[in-house]
Write an enzyme that holds these catalytic residues in place. Structure first.
Site, PDB file in Angstrom:
ATOM      1  N   HIS A 264      62.123  29.962  46.607  1.00 44.27           N
ATOM      2  CA  HIS A 264      61.481  31.268  46.430  1.00 44.27           C
ATOM      3  C   HIS A 264      61.285  31.903  47.807  1.00 44.27           C
ATOM      4  CE1 HIS A 264      58.232  34.072  45.373  1.00 44.27           C
ATOM      5  NE2 HIS A 264      58.640  33.952  44.130  1.00 44.27           N
ATOM      6  N   GLU A 316      63.967  34.102  42.191  1.00 45.87           N
ATOM      7  CA  GLU A 316      63.630  35.030  43.284  1.00 45.87           C
ATOM      8  C   GLU A 316      63.853  34.340  44.620  1.00 45.87           C
ATOM      9  OE1 GLU A 316      59.479  35.840  42.288  1.00 45.87           O
ATOM     10  OE2 GLU A 316      60.087  37.284  40.772  1.00 45.87           O
ATOM     11  N   CYS A 412      52.605  42.209  42.712  1.00 47.78           N
ATOM     12  CA  CYS A 412      52.365  41.681  44.053  1.00 47.78           C
ATOM     13  C   CYS A 412      52.802  42.644  45.153  1.00 47.78           C
ATOM     14  CB  CYS A 412      53.060  40.333  44.231  1.00 47.78           C
ATOM     15  SG  CYS A 412      54.828  40.389  44.016  1.00 47.78           S
TER      16      CYS A 412
END
Lengths: 642, 642
Positions: A264, A316, A412
């Site tokens: 990630h 991601e 986020c």
């Protein structure tokens, strides 16, 4: 020891200028907008429930009915933290008693959600206290704690108020008690608390914070099978993350042995930021070397030209060296923000131009692209190519939304952009005993601890003169010269009449100007010529392509400037690209570039044995950060070269 | 009415030649190898258990202990069916009493697994009879039945033995009883039974088979929510396929309204094959128009230059128009086989060169690439670019294996290649009353129902002379002229001395030669010049690229011929590519192509503002089907154009 360190934000006063205008936008639009979202007072956007979660957690602690309970992601608390952190920075730039009062009220609510043992997390407090610390892989407790610690430090530095700082110190003690005193195994699934604890340590001097940060970094990957054991012990999950993918979890080995950026991408750079910070804080050469390797892994093999990182939406995540697809890129806004954090901490280990270069690349391109020009919509994903009909539509491109949405269930990025832009002074200016450092060109007044005071005047990145007026001298000044600038002219003097070109030496990308005196003016003139960029042949996805950059701005081609069709354009790089006049009305003010190009015919069908006819034409490019502000259209950074 | 139809395979006798050698390979290597796999007698390959499943299902029916029960995919039975079908075709080409006896024994075992009501499927018979027909979305009962019906027809046609045909007729009656007589809702998740039932109908004349095929096609997509209702009714699943994705399930509307190729690419072309077959069988103009639209959707907007289809591994599916990534392509071998089926059935609706062109493109490139040259390893996925380090490694490229593995747990492709190659005569030759059609150039003797007999002599695709010797004349002959051939010379005569060039007319890609006489020789000379191919600018992933084709063969560049580095090559298309001499020792015999090229320097880092230095060189290409036979190396079809 830090070879230089970020300045205190209190010592930077913003001025009008490119970044200053963004800071106003954050203060005037983004922060109030986000506050309404957090309070669920904004119609037509995804429900947030963040403030309600804290209120309800307080009720849970008091044994009251929790009403509508918890709602949102397991890391929902962090939205409030990042918003508060942005507010703190905004209050430094633009004092505002009403906003401060609002923040104080939010802090009261947050404090009310803290358990008597210092624990603070609304998900677990409302839903199931017995699940505390049982799912470090996915549970985000330490992540949320970290963000709230950052907010606490920022708010304390901005206002001198220590209520939240005390809450988070108690929280740090609670964490220390569990993981160190009681010796429970484990390290955070999403790194963040490590870098936050180091900030807490510097703000409070409390060595427990340093020790705890070091503990989490030391234990990470020491037992690579930790998450597997954790999964075996519990009966619940959030998403069901695969505990066996150690490289994805960044726990494939102890952090000092890491040599490849994996997993990630946001988690990765948050982790590396803490590693770099601790390395300089404790003179840990082994850790520093690991950071060097990770820096190279990212910036020499796994980074988009826009400063984006993370090549795939699957997790991601980073993928493999040189795998940098344009159209399916993830390149999360938060990841580029994290890359700036990492760069800034690397600068504290070694003053080297590449760190500032990457920080600039990430900031002026991916980070700014993350926000619509009006501050009301945001990108999470920052592709380098968008073709309507494929982007957002094909199953492989669902994440590549061709226009910015309002707010995300997983929100986020928006508050992360807000806190970054309002705190840019920390990244722009640094200092050590005798020397003041200018890493980025940001207009405003800066005071350094050693007494140096300067005012930076510039319309960078659209003008290439950077003028430093020394308000208080007698100390040394060092200014980064960007790697993209093929030349730099330095002039010194005390007024227009006395300014004269001076010779200089550049060391590792920094211009060391020696001692500067009160009243002195130093003016840098950087190269303003647009440049074609060429990719390493090792990157399969941009073979034979060309991109455009001027100053720190990477450009892109949009349908809006090119008769709606980018795909049939081939760029002729035999003549230099030209900068048009700065257009204050276009896209909040941009300089377009124009290049010679050829437009190819569109043949019948897919493939043709006949060379496609080409018609000469002019193609126009706009800064990448400004794309997607004129409706649905094609966009490309890397263009076919003629 | 079919404007022309496939010949009976019994009427084709293969000869030495490119395809003939492949047929020998299937007979000598692939079929015995696969039989050992099916019997679990092959060490070091994935366990198959296919034959055991049938044996154990027989035990289950007799109430005996089922021993090691069922093992494998829910569609494991189909491996046996496709193998049997290939055996049938092989027996026509190369009679072999031992192989026939083996096949008879397998058929005995299969027959023993049929329930008294005609039901035949080992998964359900062994595991849970109550689950029959409750999961059409994922259960593959109708798919397995379809493949076994195809095997039954093929074996009957090859040997005259009708044991399996009777088994499958009874099975068809069982299916008819459930879905038509009893009126249970539903249509197959994986189309196949429809095309198989049409073959059963033609082999047996049993109208029930035609009606049942028509029933499944008519009901498909009439109730788009069928799968959703089915999921709601059952408590079990195989993988948990999403029933709401109607386009993926090819049930977004009734089949006559389809206008876009969507979803799982193999399922799609199997469905369209049945639609095209039924359209010509029943003169259904509406169905024919839908097939035309779907044909165009695939071949004009969603097909790789190699004849591969299916742009993503996510669902092994079509994505969107012009989305044709090279490196993450799925392009399943089975899908290109299915595309050949579809093309062949489209030719039964309308004699048009494009169908043969696509059939050739799929066959000589993707289908043949599916098998290693020695017949022992297979590709499921056929990418157009492989870069070691990324292919098979990055999470987005896990499916793109850079070298052929031995056998798959999901082993659909290997036996599919075997049955296709051994039955190529059906695709190569067709007929209607008075006219014989040559769609593909395959060496061998062919007898047509109208009495025409010809022998085709050619070393195509490495030589471009195709010679038809008329063994028995008096009927009309039509030969497809490939779209890629910019010219064709036709000579007629009765011996070397009398051969003379004749004028001709080409209609929709076919050369109509009129009546041909016994003893006559017709010789076609096609264009043997290598050609550069250019992509439509609408395809984002191959902008500015160039590919190479000679005859039906698409070429690729491999590291093995180019100093291990393909990525730094840019092809100069200003001069024609050259064919080297045919090399019988290279890759089982290929003609390499050579082109002028430039090799770019590899700069430091990822991006450079400096133009990369280029050194002139020669680059070498080999046929795409032959790639991956020389160890791990880079491969590309589309190359950067200089």
């Amino acid at each position: 020891m830090k070879v230089q360190k970020q300045i205190s934000l209190k010592d930077f006063t913003t001025a009008e200028g490119f970044v200053g205008r963004y800071q106003h936008l954050i203060k005037d639009v983004v922060i109030p907008y986000q506050y309404k979202v957090l309070c669920d007072e904004m119609e037509g956007v995804e429900k947030s429930h963040v403030i309600r979660n804290f209120i309800n957690a307080g009720k849970a602690l008091r044994g009251e009915d929790v009403g509508d309970g918890f709602y949102g992601m397991v890391f929902q608390d962090s939205d409030a933290a990042k918003w508060l952190e942005a507010v703190a920075y905004a209050l430094i730039l633009f004092p505002d008693t009403e906003l401060e009062a609002t923040a104080d009220r939010v802090i009261d609510i947050i404090a009310g959600a803290q358990d008597s043992d210092g624990y603070l997390n609304t998900y677990y407090t409302i839903k199931d206290r017995d699940k505390r610390w049982t799912n470090l892989l996915e549970g985000h407790e330490l992540y949320c704690a970290g963000h709230m610690m950052e907010a606490a430090v920022a708010y304390y530095e901005a206002t001198g108020k220590d209520r939240l700082l005390k809450v988070m110190l108690k929280n740090a003690e609670c964490i220390y008690h569990h993981f160190v005193t009681e010796g429970h195994e484990g390290y955070p699934g999403h790194p963040e608390v490590e870098l936050a604890l180091l900030r807490m340590y510097r703000a409070t001097g409390d060595k427990l914070c340093l020790d705890l940060a070091e503990h989490f970094l030391n234990i990470r990957g020491a037992d690579t099978a930790f998450y597997e054991k954790e999964v075996a012990k519990r009966t619940w999950k959030v998403w069901g993350a695969d505990p066996t993918d150690h490289a994805y979890q960044q726990s494939q080995c102890p952090v000092r042995e890491l040599d490849e950026a994996t997993g990630h991408s946001v988690r990765a750079v948050y982790l590396y930021t803490a590693m770099a910070d601790l390395a300089s804080e404790t003179d840990d050469q082994e850790l520093k070397k690991a950071c060097d390797r990770l820096w190279k892994s990212i910036t020499e093999r796994r980074m988009y030209v826009t400063g984006g990182i993370g090549s795939t939406f699957l997790g991601e995540a980073f993928t493999k060296d040189y795998d940098l697809p344009n159209d399916t890129a993830y390149a999360e806004t938060c990841a580029s923000i994290g890359l700036m954090f990492f760069a800034s901490r690397m600068l504290e280990n070694e003053v080297k131009g590449t760190y500032g270069d990457v920080m600039e690349r990430a900031f002026y391109n991916t980070v700014l692209a993350g926000m619509q020009l009006d501050g009301r919509r945001f990108f999470y994903v920052n592709p380098l190519e968008v073709v309507p009909g494929i982007a957002g539509e094909a199953v492989t491109h669902k994440h590549v939304i061709p226009q910015r949405p309002t707010w995300y269930a997983c929100a986020c990025c928006p508050p992360n952009v807000a806190r970054l832009i309002t705190s840019i002074g920390k990244y722009a200016y640094g200092e050590n005993g005798n020397t003041a450092y200018c890493h980025l060109y940001v207009a405003g007044d800066t005071k350094f601890e050693n007494g140096l005071e300067l005012n930076c005047v510039t319309e960078y990145p659209y003008a290439f003169t950077i003028r430093y007026e020394i308000r208080k001298g007698g100390k040394e000044l060092a200014v980064r010269v960007p790697g993209w600038s093929s030349s730099v002219t330095v002039r010194r003097g005390t007024d227009a009449g006395s300014m004269a070109e001076v010779s200089y030496k550049i060391e590792k990308g920094y211009l060391y100007l020696g001692t500067v005196e009160t009243g002195e003016i130093i003016e840098l003139q950087l190269d303003d010529a647009p440049e074609f960029l060429y990719a390493s042949p090792k990157i399969p996805d941009i073979q034979g392509c060309v991109a455009l950059q001027r100053g720190p701005l990477v450009y892109c081609f949009e349908g809006a400037d090119n008769n709606g069709d980018i795909l049939s354009l081939a760029i002729d790089d035999s003549e230099p690209a030209e900068a048009e006049a700065f257009d204050p009305k276009l896209l909040n003010g941009v300089t377009r570039l124009k290049v010679k190009a050829f437009r190819k015919e569109i043949p019948e069908g897919l493939y043709s044995a006949r060379k496609l006819k080409e018609t000469p034409c002019t193609a126009y490019a706009v800064p990448y950060y400004s794309w997607g502000n004129r409706g649905l259209n094609e966009m490309r950074v890397w263009m076919t070269k003629h």
